[in-house]
Design an enzyme around this catalytic site. Structure first.
Site, PDB file in Angstrom:
ATOM      1  N   GLU A   1       0.837  -1.206   0.000  1.00 33.77           N
ATOM      2  CA  GLU A   1       0.000   0.000   0.000  1.00 33.77           C
ATOM      3  C   GLU A   1       0.874   1.259   0.000  1.00 33.77           C
ATOM      4  O   GLU A   1       0.577   2.235   0.685  1.00 33.77           O
ATOM      5  CB  GLU A   1      -0.939   0.016   1.209  1.00 33.77           C
TER       6      GLU A   1
ATOM      7  N   CYS B   1     -11.324   2.702   6.164  1.00 38.07           N
ATOM      8  CA  CYS B   1     -10.755   4.012   6.468  1.00 38.07           C
ATOM      9  C   CYS B   1     -11.134   5.062   5.439  1.00 38.07           C
ATOM     10  O   CYS B   1     -11.306   6.245   5.764  1.00 38.07           O
ATOM     11  CB  CYS B   1      -9.235   3.903   6.565  1.00 38.07           C
TER      12      CYS B   1
END
Length: 652
Positions: A316, A400
């Site tokens: 990520e 998120c």
């Protein structure tokens, strides 16, 4: 990597910075003081208030039941924790978004719901101030053992939500909860000198917000102490012991020694935002060489044209310089949100408009793409090409991004204006009005604009009395022959139009200072500044170091990056050749994607011949739309970077 000398505006050099030469050059104008009237952004704020936030509430209460963990923790009956160990943070981010939204869009029912959540959160707090439902429900004996487990990360989002809710409503319940938790962390770690490295950074920037709200220097000291824990081998837990990868969370070097971007993109953005905050409040220039060098590494070698960052789904985050694939681009929405945070802080620190340029690019493209036009579907990753395999989601297991993009849009007012004692900075062109206190008195300022569709911006200046001060208007790099800072992206052709600036209808006298057209004069009520920015369609090329973009071109108009998508182009876009001779026209289409300016032109399109063995090329009308608006009409092909000419043929 070459170390750069960093010279902030108003100082001679880093080595000469003193208490008399402040590191921070400007202060933000808080969102709560800015009324947004903008035709582009106000509907998006309304959509977040009326659709996205209710979705976050429903997901947290009904579909994923994240809020139930707080109820279980308060009951103390040995019940099990459900969900991920960091799920508390999604509740906190939703509360923060609610706080911002209530200022823009008061809603008694939403405020009542927030108060209910806050009561449940407060009831779950331990007597010593600790608050984390995962460890309360799985065993407090395990707390503060694995630095990867997001305990401090969740605490940071709690603090941010508490400060925002207090600033909006004046209610202290959540703020007092956050203070008790911050005090617990300070007593547990900093006071006895017990090492702690945050495995997912966030609390550092949050503690600075808590300091600014309470004026208690303990929280600023804790933020700085946590920053200085990094890079000394203190890491314990999965990242360090199992993954053997301290650079994943930027813990391989002390932060002041770091010069290159590494690891997880969101963690990096939150860390560097916190560093910039601490440097500003402490008037400490020693962090700045690292910040400037890392920023250039990100923007010059590791940023997509959309302002997105973090190309790899594996970590990520970042890999090697210029590794910027299109279809497999990760470009997490939260990373683009983090780019907005960090670049705002760097702009305030230095007074340099290039940081606001990148902020704008990430905001209008990489971040805004994360939210559907309907307000109830989301992207986690934001690719720059698709063969129909990418769709927006209702929610995510790791959720998120929905609350993060919600809190960014709801707090848009934070990023429009900044100020010093003697100057007002206009960073974003958003229809709005506010009153800004300068050293000599208050100045009312407002903007009227149809940006980003049109380049005209009217700025009304009305000081409470005649006063000499500076108005500093950002002139975007994209309007001055530079699509983005650095040499990674550049225009195919130069263009004659740049910008024009008038005061009360007459050519303005100004000087260019770090990307700002600076007008210093005695201002009076009713003064009008008119900015005209060029809104031509620009062809953008990329350095050959980005192998995926060789022989390809992207389109940009104003701050918006464009793409071609299947519904507008006969169901396919990968067969379009955007040759250099294609002429473009632009028009506003109110019926398309909630109203956008579309780009059209006659371009070669490659198709198989009717005989099944030949290839034909014919010119057809193509349509390009703003990148942020794609994937709102079902799955299908999309491309940002289009071929300029045929260089190869692959049979499938």
């Amino acid at each position: 990597m070459k170390q750069l000398l960093f010279i902030p505006l108003g100082a001679l050099a880093l080595g000469q910075a003193t208490a008399q030469a402040p590191v921070r050059q400007a202060d933000p104008v808080n969102f709560s003081q800015v009324q947004i009237t903008d035709a582009f952004w106000k509907p998006k704020l309304e959509k977040v208030a009326t659709v996205t936030i209710p979705v976050c509430i429903e997901q947290s209460e009904v579909k994923t039941r994240r809020i139930d963990n707080f109820e279980r923790a308060a009951r103390k009956k040995g019940e099990k924790h459900e969900g991920m160990y960091y799920d508390d943070s999604d509740v906190y981010k939703a509360l923060e978004a609610i706080a911002y939204s209530l200022k823009n869009h008061p809603d008694p029912a939403i405020e009542k719901k927030a108060d209910e959540w806050i009561s449940k959160i407060a009831a779950a707090q331990e007597p010593d101030g600790y608050l984390n439902t995962y460890y309360t429900l799985t065993g407090l004996d395990k707390r503060w053992k694995d630095m990867e487990k997001h305990e401090a990360y969740c605490a940071g989002h709690l603090i941010e939500a508490a400060v925002a809710y207090y600033n909006t409503t004046g209610k202290r319940t959540l703020l007092d909860v956050a203070i008790r938790f911050a005090d617990h962390i300070d007593r547990y770690f900093r006071v006895p000198g017990k090492p702690w490295v945050t495995g997912h950074q966030e609390i550092e920037l949050a503690l600075v917000k808590l300091y600014r709200t309470t004026k208690d220097e303990k929280y600023l000291g804790l933020a700085d102490w946590l920053l200085q824990q990094r890079g000394h081998g203190h890491g314990v837990g999965k990242i360090w012991d199992d993954w053997k990868s301290p650079q994943y969370c930027q813990d391989d070097l002390p932060v002041k020694d770091q010069r290159e971007i590494r690891g997880h993109a969101v963690r990096a953005m939150y860390l560097y935002t916190g560093i910039a905050d601490v440097a500003a409040v402490n008037n400490d220039p020693s962090y700045l060489p690292a910040m400037q060098s890392i920023w250039e590494d990100v923007v010059h070698r590791n940023m997509y044209i959309t302002g997105g960052i973090g190309s790899s789904s594996h970590n990520e985050g970042f890999t090697v310089d210029y590794d910027l694939p299109n279809e497999s681009a990760y470009c997490e929405t939260c990373a683009s949100v983090g780019m907005v945070f960090w670049n705002q802080r760097m702009n305030l620190l230095t007074g340099d408009a290039k940081f606001a340029d990148v902020l704008e690019r990430s905001l209008y493209n990489g971040a805004l793409d994360g939210l559907s036009l309907s307000g109830n579907r989301f992207f986690y990753a934001n690719p720059l090409a698709s063969r129909g395999k990418h769709e927006r989601s209702e929610w995510f297991g790791t959720a998120c991004c929905p609350s993060n993009i919600s809190r960014l849009i709801a707090s848009l007012g934070d990023y429009i204006y900044a100020k010093s004692d003697e100057a007002i900075l206009v960073n974003l062109f958003v229809g709005s009005n506010t009153t800004i206190p300068l050293k000599k008195g208050k100045v009312h300022i407002s903007q009227e604009t149809n940006y980003p569709w049109e380049g005209g911006v009217t700025i009304h200046i009305s000081p409470e009395r005649r006063m000499k001060s500076k108005l500093m208007v950002r002139i975007p790099g994209w309007a001055q022959h530079e699509p983005a800072p650095g040499s990674t992206y550049f225009y195919l052709a130069t263009f004659k139009k740049t910008f024009s600036l008038t005061i009360n209808g007459q050519p303005a006298a100004y000087t260019m200072q770090q990307g700002y057209a600076t007008m210093e004069r005695e201002w009076k009520k009713g003064d009008v500044v008119q900015l005209e920015l060029p809104m031509d369609v620009k062809r953008v090329l990329a350095t050959d170091s980005i192998k995926e973009n060789r022989n390809r071109v992207a389109l940009q108009r104003g701050p918006l990056v464009y793409c071609v998508e299947h519904p507008d182009n006969g169901g396919r876009v990968s067969n379009i050749l955007l040759t250099d001779d294609v002429q473009f026209s632009t028009s506003y289409d109110p019926a398309l994607l909630n109203g956008v300016v579309k780009i059209q032109g006659e371009a070669p399109v490659v198709k198989p011949g009717t005989d099944g063995i030949s290839i034909q090329t014919s010119r057809q009308q193509i349509t390009a739309i703003p990148y942020y608006a794609w994937a709102n009409r079902g799955p299908g092909e999309m491309q940002v970077w289009m071929l300029r000419k045929i260089s190869d043929i692959t049979l499938q």
